[in-house]
Write a protein that holds these residues in place. Structure first.
Motif, PDB file in Angstrom:
ATOM      1  N   ALA A  77     -21.360  -4.348   4.113  1.00 32.42           N
ATOM      2  CA  ALA A  77     -20.370  -4.782   3.130  1.00 32.42           C
ATOM      3  C   ALA A  77     -20.182  -6.284   3.249  1.00 32.42           C
ATOM      4  N   CYS A  78     -20.311  -6.995   2.133  1.00 33.32           N
ATOM      5  CA  CYS A  78     -20.186  -8.458   2.177  1.00 33.32           C
ATOM      6  C   CYS A  78     -19.223  -8.940   1.095  1.00 33.32           C
ATOM      7  N   THR A  79     -18.806 -10.177   1.208  1.00 33.51           N
ATOM      8  CA  THR A  79     -17.907 -10.757   0.218  1.00 33.51           C
ATOM      9  C   THR A  79     -18.661 -10.977  -1.092  1.00 33.51           C
ATOM     10  N   THR A  80     -17.969 -10.883  -2.209  1.00 36.78           N
ATOM     11  CA  THR A  80     -18.616 -11.039  -3.513  1.00 36.78           C
ATOM     12  C   THR A  80     -18.871 -12.498  -3.873  1.00 36.78           C
ATOM     13  N   ASP A  81     -18.190 -13.414  -3.182  1.00 37.58           N
ATOM     14  CA  ASP A  81     -18.374 -14.839  -3.491  1.00 37.58           C
ATOM     15  C   ASP A  81     -19.204 -15.565  -2.435  1.00 37.58           C
ATOM     16  N   GLY A  82     -19.702 -14.843  -1.440  1.00 35.31           N
ATOM     17  CA  GLY A  82     -20.540 -15.457  -0.414  1.00 35.31           C
ATOM     18  C   GLY A  82     -19.771 -16.229   0.637  1.00 35.31           C
ATOM     19  N   LYS A  83     -18.439 -16.244   0.551  1.00 33.43           N
ATOM     20  CA  LYS A  83     -17.640 -16.936   1.560  1.00 33.43           C
ATOM     21  C   LYS A  83     -17.449 -16.040   2.776  1.00 33.43           C
ATOM     22  N   ASN A 101       0.843  -1.189   0.000  1.00 38.01           N
ATOM     23  CA  ASN A 101       0.000   0.000   0.000  1.00 38.01           C
ATOM     24  C   ASN A 101       0.887   1.251   0.000  1.00 38.01           C
ATOM     25  N   LYS A 102       0.289   2.382  -0.332  1.00 36.59           N
ATOM     26  CA  LYS A 102       1.058   3.617  -0.497  1.00 36.59           C
ATOM     27  C   LYS A 102       0.838   4.624   0.635  1.00 36.59           C
ATOM     28  N   THR A 103       0.296   4.165   1.768  1.00 38.67           N
ATOM     29  CA  THR A 103       0.040   5.119   2.852  1.00 38.67           C
ATOM     30  C   THR A 103       1.359   5.686   3.373  1.00 38.67           C
ATOM     31  N   THR A 104       1.298   6.891   3.874  1.00 42.15           N
ATOM     32  CA  THR A 104       2.509   7.558   4.356  1.00 42.15           C
ATOM     33  C   THR A 104       2.459   7.701   5.881  1.00 42.15           C
ATOM     34  N   GLY A 105       3.594   8.028   6.454  1.00 42.26           N
ATOM     35  CA  GLY A 105       3.626   8.323   7.876  1.00 42.26           C
ATOM     36  C   GLY A 105       4.488   7.375   8.687  1.00 42.26           C
ATOM     37  N   VAL A 106       5.020   7.914   9.775  1.00 40.12           N
ATOM     38  CA  VAL A 106       5.867   7.175  10.708  1.00 40.12           C
ATOM     39  C   VAL A 106       5.244   7.292  12.095  1.00 40.12           C
ATOM     40  N   MET A 107       5.238   6.215  12.843  1.00 40.69           N
ATOM     41  CA  MET A 107       4.644   6.213  14.182  1.00 40.69           C
ATOM     42  C   MET A 107       5.483   7.058  15.140  1.00 40.69           C
ATOM     43  N   ARG A 108       4.785   7.901  15.932  1.00 42.03           N
ATOM     44  CA  ARG A 108       5.435   8.755  16.913  1.00 42.03           C
ATOM     45  C   ARG A 108       4.718   8.617  18.254  1.00 42.03           C
ATOM     46  N   PRO A 109       5.424   8.842  19.362  1.00 38.76           N
ATOM     47  CA  PRO A 109       4.759   8.816  20.667  1.00 38.76           C
ATOM     48  C   PRO A 109       3.583   9.792  20.684  1.00 38.76           C
ATOM     49  N   GLY A 110       2.443   9.334  21.173  1.00 37.63           N
ATOM     50  CA  GLY A 110       1.246  10.160  21.205  1.00 37.63           C
ATOM     51  C   GLY A 110       0.282   9.881  20.069  1.00 37.63           C
ATOM     52  N   HIS A 111       0.736   9.137  19.044  1.00 35.10           N
ATOM     53  CA  HIS A 111      -0.185   8.733  17.977  1.00 35.10           C
ATOM     54  C   HIS A 111      -1.167   7.688  18.519  1.00 35.10           C
ATOM     55  N   CYS A 112      -2.410   7.787  18.102  1.00 35.97           N
ATOM     56  CA  CYS A 112      -3.426   6.826  18.519  1.00 35.97           C
ATOM     57  C   CYS A 112      -4.221   6.423  17.276  1.00 35.97           C
ATOM     58  N   PHE A 113      -4.361   5.112  17.053  1.00 42.03           N
ATOM     59  CA  PHE A 113      -4.986   4.632  15.820  1.00 42.03           C
ATOM     60  C   PHE A 113      -5.514   3.212  16.028  1.00 42.03           C
ATOM     61  N   THR A 114      -6.308   2.764  15.073  1.00 45.41           N
ATOM     62  CA  THR A 114      -6.809   1.391  15.126  1.00 45.41           C
ATOM     63  C   THR A 114      -6.129   0.538  14.064  1.00 45.41           C
ATOM     64  N   ILE A 115      -5.997  -0.735  14.377  1.00 43.38           N
ATOM     65  CA  ILE A 115      -5.633  -1.757  13.387  1.00 43.38           C
ATOM     66  C   ILE A 115      -6.793  -2.743  13.403  1.00 43.38           C
ATOM     67  N   GLU A 116      -7.389  -3.027  12.233  1.00 40.30           N
ATOM     68  CA  GLU A 116      -8.610  -3.825  12.213  1.00 40.30           C
ATOM     69  C   GLU A 116      -8.724  -4.684  10.951  1.00 40.30           C
ATOM     70  N   PRO A 117      -7.793  -5.637  10.764  1.00 45.47           N
ATOM     71  CA  PRO A 117      -7.791  -6.430   9.535  1.00 45.47           C
ATOM     72  C   PRO A 117      -9.084  -7.219   9.319  1.00 45.47           C
ATOM     73  N   MET A 118      -9.582  -7.155   8.084  1.00 49.72           N
ATOM     74  CA  MET A 118     -10.726  -7.953   7.647  1.00 49.72           C
ATOM     75  C   MET A 118     -10.188  -9.023   6.709  1.00 49.72           C
ATOM     76  N   ILE A 119     -10.295 -10.272   7.103  1.00 47.74           N
ATOM     77  CA  ILE A 119      -9.684 -11.383   6.360  1.00 47.74           C
ATOM     78  C   ILE A 119     -10.792 -12.265   5.786  1.00 47.74           C
ATOM     79  N   ASN A 120     -10.697 -12.553   4.489  1.00 47.31           N
ATOM     80  CA  ASN A 120     -11.734 -13.323   3.802  1.00 47.31           C
ATOM     81  C   ASN A 120     -11.294 -14.747   3.506  1.00 47.31           C
ATOM     82  N   GLU A 121     -12.277 -15.634   3.527  1.00 44.46           N
ATOM     83  CA  GLU A 121     -12.049 -17.040   3.207  1.00 44.46           C
ATOM     84  C   GLU A 121     -11.762 -17.222   1.716  1.00 44.46           C
ATOM     85  N   GLY A 122     -12.390 -16.405   0.877  1.00 44.09           N
ATOM     86  CA  GLY A 122     -12.204 -16.494  -0.569  1.00 44.09           C
ATOM     87  C   GLY A 122     -11.603 -15.218  -1.126  1.00 44.09           C
TER      88      GLY A 122
END
Length: 360
Positions: free
Chosen positions: A323-329, A289-310
């Protein structure tokens, strides 16, 4: 005259058929029994009900929407609320103003960090309460009620409520739903998996987390999906420290997901959080991915991976939220709110007792 009546025709309430005797009945049976099969093959069909917006929509999987109750839950007036809470359009004006300006990630001061810790602890408490309520036969509407009341009891505001007109206090995403599922009247079934996404607003700050729960007897391949998704989150969290690149989180998550035969959703990402529900930085979960930025003390953020079977691809239901999967998995997700400290990181929404794997 023929007097032997076919007993099956009589039972099925067909026109009576008579035979001259047992020998005649046996010899004609091969052809005659076809009238019974025709009768059995055409039972009356029950009408299928869907909300008007879903008529003509082709579902990718087996899940179907239930009835969504009208927006009705209330929040006591003494509880502080975000700017969109009482807006007729649910417009988060403060978020839009920040996005139009600098892309600098906000650095929280010591007092703000302490408030974020409080918010994270409260959010984790609510998640534990919701998890105990999620069982076979319980509707996601009931889970919404449980979450709403638990948040209110803690003098907090349920952040999803009226955010861009979202009609509930929590997102519940079942089976092939990736995220932003709207709680409704469908009871959870044996073998389901359901992702519960909880965010609350405490003393002017949001805290966000989610878990995917196993309902009843879940197939081992779906248990693996849930476990690997949890591992993807933890591997990404382990990388968080001052100086780390935000874009590397996607490489870490994708590598573990692909190794186990799964794919990573690209349309939705983690985000900065604090006084705003969603802000800088963007935290994509996919590789290269092309996101920019470096982690610094005081930064607050979420990590929330969505992982699909298909396939990693997604599509939106006609309700403009689900939002749903396009293959129904199936799809699974986990999330934590992370604070970067001078020595590493803190998981602000971690369980106070045990880990999610203990629940599995």
């Amino acid at each position: 005259p023929s007097k032997l009546e076919c007993p099956t025709c009589k039972k099925l309430k067909l026109a009576s058929t008579y035979f001259c005797g047992q020998e005649c009945f046996r010899s004609a049976w091969g052809e005659h029994k076809k009238v019974h099969v025709v009768k059995k093959a055409a039972p009356a069909k029950k009408p299928v009900w869907y909300p008007e917006m879903f008529k003509g929509y082709v579902f990718a999987g087996t899940l179907r929407p239930g009835v969504v109750k009208p927006f009705s839950r209330t929040v006591p007036k003494h509880i502080p609320r975000p700017d969109y809470a009482d807006d007729p359009e649910g417009d988060p004006k403060s978020e839009r103003e920040v996005k139009r300006g600098s892309r600098t990630v906000y650095i929280h001061n010591a007092k703000e960090m302490e408030t974020m810790r409080e918010a994270g602890k409260l959010a984790a408490e609510v998640m534990a309460i919701a998890g105990r309520a999620a069982k076979v036969g319980v509707t996601t509407e009931e889970i919404d009620r449980v979450v709403h009341e638990a948040i209110i009891e803690r003098d907090c505001y349920p952040s999803p409520m009226n955010y861009r007109q979202f009609p509930k206090s929590v997102c519940t995403s079942v089976n092939e739903v990736i995220c932003h599922g709207i709680p409704d009247s469908r009871p959870l079934e044996d073998g389901d998996i359901v992702n519960c996404d909880i965010t609350l607003y405490h003393k002017g700050f949001h805290s966000d987390l989610n878990e995917t729960w196993l309902i009843g007897n879940v197939h081992k391949k779906h248990k693996k999906l849930v476990r690997v998704t949890y591992e993807c989150l933890n591997k990404a969290i382990d990388y968080c420290r001052p100086g780390s690149l935000y874009r590397e989180l996607g490489d870490i998550i994708s590598k573990h997901a692909r190794t186990n035969g799964f794919s990573v959703v690209k349309s939705y990402c983690g985000h900065g959080i604090g006084s705003l529900f969603h802000t800088h930085p963007n935290v994509p979960h996919y590789a290269r991915n092309k996101t920019t930025g470096v982690m610094r003390p005081g930064h607050c953020f979420t990590i929330e991976p969505m992982i699909n079977e298909g396939s990693w691809r997604d599509e939106l239901w006609p309700d403009n939220w689900t939002a749903c999967t396009t293959d129904g998995k199936r799809s699974a997700q986990f999330e934590h709110t992370i604070l970067i400290t001078k020595d590493g990181h803190e998981v602000l929404t971690k369980r106070t007792e045990g880990t999610y794997i203990n629940r599995m």
